[in-house]
Scaffold this motif. Sequence first.
Motif, mmCIF file in Angstrom:
data_model
loop_
_atom_site.group_PDB
_atom_site.id
_atom_site.type_symbol
_atom_site.label_atom_id
_atom_site.label_comp_id
_atom_site.label_asym_id
_atom_site.label_seq_id
_atom_site.Cartn_x
_atom_site.Cartn_y
_atom_site.Cartn_z
ATOM 1 N N MET A 1 -9.742 3.925 -0.206
ATOM 2 C CA MET A 1 -9.755 2.488 -0.465
ATOM 3 C C MET A 1 -8.878 2.184 -1.683
ATOM 4 O O MET A 1 -8.920 2.885 -2.690
ATOM 5 C CB MET A 1 -11.182 1.994 -0.713
ATOM 6 C CG MET A 1 -11.273 0.487 -0.978
ATOM 7 S SD MET A 1 -12.970 -0.089 -1.199
ATOM 8 C CE MET A 1 -13.611 0.219 0.434
ATOM 9 N N CYS A 2 -8.062 1.154 -1.573
ATOM 10 C CA CYS A 2 -7.161 0.795 -2.663
ATOM 11 C C CYS A 2 -7.929 0.191 -3.838
ATOM 12 O O CYS A 2 -8.932 -0.497 -3.658
ATOM 13 C CB CYS A 2 -6.118 -0.207 -2.173
ATOM 14 S SG CYS A 2 -4.948 0.467 -0.976
ATOM 15 N N ASP A 4 -8.055 -2.348 -7.286
ATOM 16 C CA ASP A 4 -7.646 -3.737 -7.478
ATOM 17 C C ASP A 4 -6.245 -3.805 -8.078
ATOM 18 O O ASP A 4 -5.812 -2.906 -8.816
ATOM 19 C CB ASP A 4 -8.622 -4.457 -8.421
ATOM 20 C CG ASP A 4 -9.986 -4.679 -7.785
ATOM 21 O OD1 ASP A 4 -10.074 -4.630 -6.537
ATOM 22 O OD2 ASP A 4 -10.953 -4.898 -8.529
ATOM 23 N N ARG A 11 -7.232 -9.130 -5.920
ATOM 24 C CA ARG A 11 -6.875 -8.636 -4.602
ATOM 25 C C ARG A 11 -6.617 -7.125 -4.647
ATOM 26 O O ARG A 11 -6.367 -6.554 -5.711
ATOM 27 C CB ARG A 11 -5.647 -9.375 -4.091
ATOM 28 C CG ARG A 11 -5.880 -10.870 -3.875
ATOM 29 C CD ARG A 11 -4.612 -11.585 -3.440
ATOM 30 N NE ARG A 11 -3.639 -11.669 -4.507
ATOM 31 C CZ ARG A 11 -3.494 -12.717 -5.307
ATOM 32 N NH1 ARG A 11 -4.283 -13.774 -5.182
ATOM 33 N NH2 ARG A 11 -2.570 -12.726 -6.250
ATOM 34 N N LYS A 12 -6.638 -6.489 -3.487
ATOM 35 C CA LYS A 12 -6.428 -5.053 -3.398
ATOM 36 C C LYS A 12 -4.944 -4.716 -3.546
ATOM 37 O O LYS A 12 -4.070 -5.426 -3.058
ATOM 38 C CB LYS A 12 -6.954 -4.507 -2.066
ATOM 39 C CG LYS A 12 -8.470 -4.617 -1.931
ATOM 40 C CD LYS A 12 -9.173 -3.845 -3.035
ATOM 41 C CE LYS A 12 -10.684 -3.947 -2.934
ATOM 42 N NZ LYS A 12 -11.362 -3.241 -4.069
ATOM 43 N N THR A 14 -2.390 -3.102 -2.262
ATOM 44 C CA THR A 14 -1.905 -2.472 -1.034
ATOM 45 C C THR A 14 -0.386 -2.368 -0.979
ATOM 46 O O THR A 14 0.156 -1.770 -0.048
ATOM 47 C CB THR A 14 -2.387 -3.268 0.190
ATOM 48 O OG1 THR A 14 -1.917 -4.617 0.092
ATOM 49 C CG2 THR A 14 -3.916 -3.273 0.264
ATOM 50 N N TYR A 90 0.695 1.233 -4.572
ATOM 51 C CA TYR A 90 -0.713 0.837 -4.716
ATOM 52 C C TYR A 90 -1.125 0.519 -6.161
ATOM 53 O O TYR A 90 -2.171 0.949 -6.640
ATOM 54 C CB TYR A 90 -1.627 1.935 -4.133
ATOM 55 C CG TYR A 90 -1.210 2.357 -2.747
ATOM 56 C CD1 TYR A 90 -1.092 1.414 -1.724
ATOM 57 C CD2 TYR A 90 -0.906 3.695 -2.460
ATOM 58 C CE1 TYR A 90 -0.689 1.786 -0.445
ATOM 59 C CE2 TYR A 90 -0.511 4.074 -1.187
ATOM 60 C CZ TYR A 90 -0.404 3.118 -0.187
ATOM 61 O OH TYR A 90 -0.002 3.481 1.078
ATOM 62 N N CYS A 93 -0.807 -6.041 -5.631
ATOM 63 C CA CYS A 93 -1.036 -6.626 -4.313
ATOM 64 C C CYS A 93 0.267 -7.277 -3.848
ATOM 65 O O CYS A 93 1.152 -7.578 -4.671
ATOM 66 C CB CYS A 93 -2.171 -7.639 -4.352
ATOM 67 S SG CYS A 93 -1.809 -9.138 -5.323
#
Length: 223
Positions: A1-2, A4, A11-12, A14, A90, A93
């Motif tokens: 899981m990414c 923050d 937001r993540k 990504t 990563y 966002c």
Amino acid sequence: MCADCLICNNRKATQTNSHIIPSFLVAMVSSYDGSYKRGKGLMFTISSFQEKTYTGALPDTKLEEIFDTDNLTDKRIKNELSDNTVAKDYIFCPECERNLSRYLETPYAESLCRDKKIDYDIPVFFWISVIWRMSSCGNYYGFKLPDEINDKLHDNLKQYLQMKEEGQDTSLLLRDINFQYKILQCKDFCKSNAGYIYCQYNERDSLLVMSMGDLCVCEQGQS
């Protein structure tokens, strides 16, 4: 899981291939033919803890000029030489990555390279973003600012991008920050001479000095 996003903290993260140093500055420093164009980078990273080479999208003929062809395997090109030393995956966002480009990197590049007029707050927050990224997103650039200064730079950048998204007058934000800098430019120096990136922070004087291609940047403040 990414994790923050390091900018919005909401937001993540990504986004992949996020440039710590904006790509137009990297191209200025490292384009092997002096074109200042992306995809023509040849960058050697030499420090006390690592030595790496990044070749970008150099043609095979250029690679053969630089490296011992006996060791120049497809695996080495893919896994070692294509690893961008000034980008990370990563950490941001997509929204924050896009905002950095839209509000800061693109207009500042057009001002620096094409003499296009821009709002006077853009250069200030552009360099805040660069210094914060270099200090906070991995200790690879020869300096790391104290946590208190990193936090202030981050807060300034985050607030600026939020205000831009909301259509607010960001020039008012300049009144609330302590950020002073001076830039010296030797225009087109790297088109005929080797460029380099060097940074040094003097904590006693709160002075950061960076040499980045055609530019020498001195920043003092946020103490």
